[in-house]
Design a protein around this motif. Structure first.
Motif, short mmCIF file in Angstrom:
data_model
loop_
_atom_site.label_atom_id
_atom_site.label_comp_id
_atom_site.label_asym_id
_atom_site.label_seq_id
_atom_site.Cartn_x
_atom_site.Cartn_y
_atom_site.Cartn_z
N GLY A 577 1.71 -2.13 -11.51
CA GLY A 577 0.46 -1.53 -11.99
C GLY A 577 -0.75 -2.09 -11.29
O GLY A 577 -1.71 -1.36 -11.02
N ALA A 578 -0.75 -3.37 -11.03
CA ALA A 578 -1.85 -4.03 -10.32
C ALA A 578 -1.28 -5.23 -9.58
O ALA A 578 -0.44 -5.95 -10.12
N VAL A 579 -1.73 -5.44 -8.33
CA VAL A 579 -1.21 -6.53 -7.50
C VAL A 579 -2.36 -7.19 -6.77
O VAL A 579 -3.27 -6.51 -6.26
N LEU A 613 -10.01 -8.55 -7.59
CA LEU A 613 -9.16 -8.99 -6.48
C LEU A 613 -7.86 -8.20 -6.38
O LEU A 613 -7.08 -8.41 -5.45
N GLN A 614 -7.67 -7.29 -7.32
CA GLN A 614 -6.39 -6.60 -7.40
C GLN A 614 -6.46 -5.18 -6.87
O GLN A 614 -7.54 -4.56 -6.82
N LEU A 615 -5.27 -4.69 -6.48
CA LEU A 615 -5.12 -3.31 -6.03
C LEU A 615 -4.43 -2.51 -7.12
O LEU A 615 -3.46 -2.98 -7.72
N VAL A 616 -4.96 -1.29 -7.39
CA VAL A 616 -4.30 -0.37 -8.31
C VAL A 616 -4.16 0.98 -7.62
O VAL A 616 -4.89 1.30 -6.68
N ARG A 670 3.93 -10.68 -10.49
CA ARG A 670 2.99 -10.07 -11.43
C ARG A 670 1.61 -10.72 -11.32
O ARG A 670 1.49 -11.92 -11.10
N PRO A 671 0.54 -9.95 -11.53
CA PRO A 671 -0.82 -10.48 -11.43
C PRO A 671 -1.09 -11.51 -12.52
O PRO A 671 -0.46 -11.52 -13.56
N PRO A 676 1.14 -5.92 -16.26
CA PRO A 676 1.77 -4.88 -15.45
C PRO A 676 2.01 -3.62 -16.26
O PRO A 676 2.41 -3.68 -17.40
N ARG A 677 1.78 -2.49 -15.64
CA ARG A 677 1.99 -1.21 -16.33
C ARG A 677 3.42 -0.78 -16.09
O ARG A 677 3.73 -0.02 -15.19
#
Length: 685
Positions: A577-579, A613-616, A670-671, A676-677
């Protein structure tokens, strides 16, 4: 565009929610359990001459090994299915306790019949340790990681094959042969307490109809036939009513077994497998391999200790070339077959080299040098190793998916039965020839009172009481009695050589990979379900994930123009979901530069967007990532060949879907701040 849907709650996946440290500690305890069972197949061999000298009964020597093999073989399918029904943790603990009781009783045995009976008790527990330790790995480890952890069990088998003869010799020489069994007690107690404290297995009861009668009958048939082979011509004449009665009883039980198996809901050995020519041929070849392997391993220490006069410890050292030959060629042949898909040359060459090895072993004399014997041992072991890995591969490739598990364990089952026969028949030939040759050597000679041929045959230490002039002839009688056995075994292996030529070299499925060493060096079958066997094979292939070529292939399959690293990164964003790219570079072997370039390309294509700082994923990113995931799933499905047909089983579909999800990212990635989705999954099936 694919829609986001929420998946309903399901039972936890293997390994989910278990701390990594707890998994490692539990795996360590399972390895201890496996170590106990594996060690007792080989540690006894170098102690046998000393055991016979103290307890007497050289004619029953083979049964110290055979009792363990038969009991563990018969118990394996029962332990596996009882574990499915009643929970593997309690059953595994029960197997440890039973094994330890058998070990303690073996250590205090006062005569050979007691030792043989207690070895059977030990074997019943050993069968449970083997099958349940492997099955519990599937309960606590995700399919993606299974290949790596099961490789540890293979390493344990390889180590015990080498350590067994050495430890057996050390304990026998410096402590007592009884410590060969007592050593199991502290190791088993540690495993018992660790399992009780750290192993927490989710309850996944699977109902089975256990084939108790079939299991009892096949064990009884094998026992009758082994008794005929070991007692005929020695304890009783071949034409005696006892031997004829045992043979008739075995035949009657065999007919009864065949009738029972035709009607059993879950037969211990499905008869339909024998309609497959490859399975039938492999079963016979496996029988012969077990016959030669364990027959030789049981009697070579007697040659080394009695004829050559080496210590029990050094007899274990002398046998190392044979074990190393097995390990080297077994590993190499399995890997070559998995990469090339060509396998027929290995059983043909392996059986030929094994027969050559037996002929070379027949050439051994009292004066043979250590270097000469080492070469003979290595050749014999190398021949066995060439055959063992490949037979499991061939069987897996020849059967339908629903029979994969039982066919895999079936190949090892026949090798185990062959091992029992090999030890028994080698023992019968050796004992009958030894007595007659000793009588000839002592005929007309002045011998001390009580130094009869029967006493020397029963207790090799009596040779030291003989006059020096007589000893060479007596040692020669021992030497030729043992080495003649190897010559008689060579034609049996040549039968397997001829059968190997008849095997049809069908193209291997992509998912048929080299099995772990526990399936090839183990004497008793480790029963696995078809699902578990596929999970192991696909996890081995999946463990190569991260290679650039894999992502190039699935990117091309999905019809996309992306860097391989960008496809890799997109699947991980979809998974979690986000990294955070920097964290991803820390937790994976992909360099930070490649991760940065991949992130830049995904942002330029507007497949992802930054949130801190994360990518979605963007909406377009969801679509592209779903295409990549399906390409990954299809590439896994392709490996299954005709198993992935229109009527493919539900559990196989679930396995591929689960592996696809896991291969798109691990929990370590995991972030730190965002959850996490998990349910961000597009379903198109």
């Amino acid at each position: 565009m694919a829609q986001e849907v929420s998946t309903p709650p399901t039972s936890p996946a293997p390994g989910e929610g278990l701390p990594h440290r707890s998994v490692l500690v539990a795996i360590g305890a399972l390895l201890l359990g496996m170590l106990l069972a594996a060690l007792d197949q080989t540690i006894v061999s170098t102690a046998l001459p000393t055991i016979v000298s103290e307890l007497g009964g050289m004619e029953h020597l083979s049964w110290v090994v055979t009792a363990y093999l038969l009991a563990s073989t018969a118990a394996t399918p029962l332990w596996g299915k009882l574990g499915d029904q009643y929970g593997r943790k309690k059953l595994f603990q029960a197997a440890i306790v039973l094994f330890l009781i058998g070990s303690a009783l073996c250590g205090i045995a006062q005569d050979m019949p007691q030792l043989i009976a207690f070895r059977a008790v030990q074997g019943l527990g050993g069968g449970g340790l083997m099958v349940l330790s492997m099955a519990i790995v599937g309960d606590i480890v995700p399919p993606r990681e299974r290949g790596r952890y099961q490789g540890l069990f293979g390493a344990v088998f390889g180590a015990t094959s080498i350590l067994g003869p050495l430890l057996g010799g050390l304990f026998t020489q410096h402590l007592s042969w009884r410590w060969v069994f007592y050593i199991n007690l502290p190791v088993g107690v540690v495993a018992l307490f660790v399992i009780a404290a750290v192993l927490h297995i989710p309850v996944r009861a699977t109902r089975h109809t256990i084939d108790y009668l079939g299991t009892f009958l096949i064990a009884s048939v094998a026992t009758c036939l082994v008794l005929v082979a070991s007692l005929g011509g020695t304890t009783w004449e071949w034409g005696s009513w006892q031997i004829i009665g045992l043979a008739v009883l075995g035949a009657v039980l065999l007919v009864w077994f065949l009738r029972v198996e035709r009607r059993a809901a879950e037969p211990v050995l499905p008869l339909k497998l024998f309609r497959i020519r490859t399975f039938t041929l492999v079963s016979v070849i496996s029988f012969v391999v077990g016959f030669a392997m364990f027959g030789a391993m049981t009697y070579l220490p007697t040659f080394l200790q009695v004829v050559r006069g080496v210590s029990p410890t050094m007899s274990g050292v002398h046998m190392l070339p044979m074990v190393l030959g097995m390990l080297l060629t077994s590993t190499a042949s399995g890997q070559i077959v998995s990469r090339t898909g060509r396998w027929k040359v290995f059983p043909v060459a392996g059986t030929a080299i094994t027969a050559l090895g037996l002929v070379l072993l027949h050439r051994m004399k009292e004066s043979s040098s250590d270097a000469e014997m080492s070469v003979y041992f290595f050749v014999f072991g190398a021949g066995l190793g060439l055959v063992m890995q490949v037979l499991v591969l061939v069987v897996q490739n020849a059967v339908a998916y629903e029979d994969l598990g039982v066919a895999t364990s079936g190949a090892t089952f026949f090798r185990s039965i062959g091992a029992s026969f090999g030890v028994a028949i080698f023992g019968t030939v050796f004992t009958s020839r030894l007595t007659s040759k000793l009588e000839a050597a002592l005929a007309g000679q002045e011998v001390p009172p009580g130094a009869s041929a029967d006493r020397i045959a029963a207790d090799p230490r009596a040779i030291t009481d003989l006059p020096p002039a007589l000893r060479p002839d007596v040692l020669h009688a021992y030497a030729t009695s043992i080495t003649d056995v190897f010559l008689y075994a060579a034609p049996v292996v040549l039968v397997a050589f001829l059968l190997a030529w008849v095997l049809k070299e069908d193209r291997l499925r992509g998912s048929v990979t080299a099995p772990d060493t526990s399936q090839t060096l183990a004497s008793n079958p480790v029963e696995r379900s078809s699902y578990e066997e596929c999970a192991r094979a696909l996890s081995v292939l999946g463990s190569r994930e991260g290679r650039k070529a894999v992502y190039e292939r699935i990117t091309e399959r999905a019809g996309l123009d992306l860097l391989p690293a960008a496809s890799w990164l997109l699947l991980r964003v979809r998974r979690h979901g986000a990294v955070e790219p920097a964290r991803l570079a820390d937790t994976t072997p992909v360099p930070i530069r490649a991760v940065t370039e991949a992130a830049r390309q995904l942002e330029e294509r507007r497949l992802v967007r930054r949130v801190g700082l994360q990518l979605v994923l963007t909406d377009e990113g969801v679509t592209v990532a779903t295409r990549l995931a399906h390409a990954r799933e299809e590439s896994l499905a392709e490996l299954l060949g005709d198993w992935w047909g229109p009527q493919r089983p539900t559990d196989l579909v679930q396995l591929v879907e689960q592996l696809t999800a896991e291969l798109c990212g691990s929990s370590r990635e995991r972030p730190r701040t965002a959850e996490p989705r998990r349910n961000h999954v597009a379903h198109t099936r």
